[in-house]
Scaffold this active site. Structure first.
Site, short mmCIF file in Angstrom:
data_model
loop_
_atom_site.label_atom_id
_atom_site.label_comp_id
_atom_site.label_asym_id
_atom_site.label_seq_id
_atom_site.Cartn_x
_atom_site.Cartn_y
_atom_site.Cartn_z
N GLY A 186 1.06 -1.29 0.39
CA GLY A 186 0.42 -0.04 -0.45
C GLY A 186 0.78 1.34 -0.09
O GLY A 186 0.23 1.81 0.47
N HIS A 187 1.99 1.28 -0.94
CA HIS A 187 2.32 2.48 -0.99
C HIS A 187 3.73 2.25 -2.14
O HIS A 187 3.54 1.07 -2.97
CB HIS A 187 3.73 2.55 0.28
CG HIS A 187 4.30 1.07 0.49
ND1 HIS A 187 5.76 0.84 -0.45
CD2 HIS A 187 4.45 0.71 1.77
CE1 HIS A 187 5.76 -0.15 0.28
NE2 HIS A 187 5.46 -0.43 1.79
N ALA A 188 4.39 3.40 -2.84
CA ALA A 188 5.52 3.13 -3.74
C ALA A 188 7.42 3.65 -2.88
O ALA A 188 6.50 4.47 -2.22
CB ALA A 188 4.68 4.02 -5.00
#
Ligand code: TYD
Length: 131
Positions: free
Chosen positions: A47-49
């Site tokens: 749930g991130h980059a």
């Protein structure tokens, strides 16, 4: 582009063996190794980059899905064998879900840990990829 990379598999009646060499099987120098385990049923990770960090993920045990999102399209990569893994370039949103019981995710990273490298807000990620 994110893609599956097959690793060497030395088959043997005593059991199989697989290995990874940096810059040979995966396209970066390994700065960090971490693993994700004991994931309760139904939980999601990621749930991130990352702005800079490239990763290579292997399901050493069990199975899970890695969903990659470039801001336009999502692609799901099911990982369930220990002789291949998913290469994820920097700049992509990722989520890991569908963890089986006792699954073990090995992650090789091109950078040391830095919270500054994370984009944790999806709207900020969409802005980032448009730039
Ligand atoms: P995070 O990367 O958000 O986990 P996931 O993507 O698997 O859901 O990391 C969870 C927490 O662990 C966060 O507080 C940062 C910390 N962390 C480290 O301190 N070092 C590391 O190498 C990693 C991967 C995470």
């Amino acid at each position: 582009m994110p893609h599956i990379i097959n690793l060497p598999k030395i088959e043997d009646e005593r059991g199989n063996l697989t290995f990874i060499e940096e810059e040979n099987h995966i396209p970066f120098k390994i700065k960090r190794v971490y693993w994700i385990y004991d994931v309760p049923g139904g939980q999601k990770r990621g749930g991130h980059a990352f702005k800079e960090q490239q990763e290579f993920i292997v399901a050493l045990s069990g199975s899970f899905d890695v969903v990659i999102d470039d801001g336009k399209q999502k692609q799901t990569f099911p990982l369930n064998r220990s002789y291949y893994g998913l290469y994820i370039p920097n700049g992509l949103w990722r989520e890991m879900n569908n963890f089986s019981t006792n699954s073990l995710a090995l992650v090789l990273s091109s950078t040391e840990f830095s919270e500054d490298d994370y984009i944790r807000d999806y709207a900020a990620f969409l802005k980032y990829v448009q730039q």
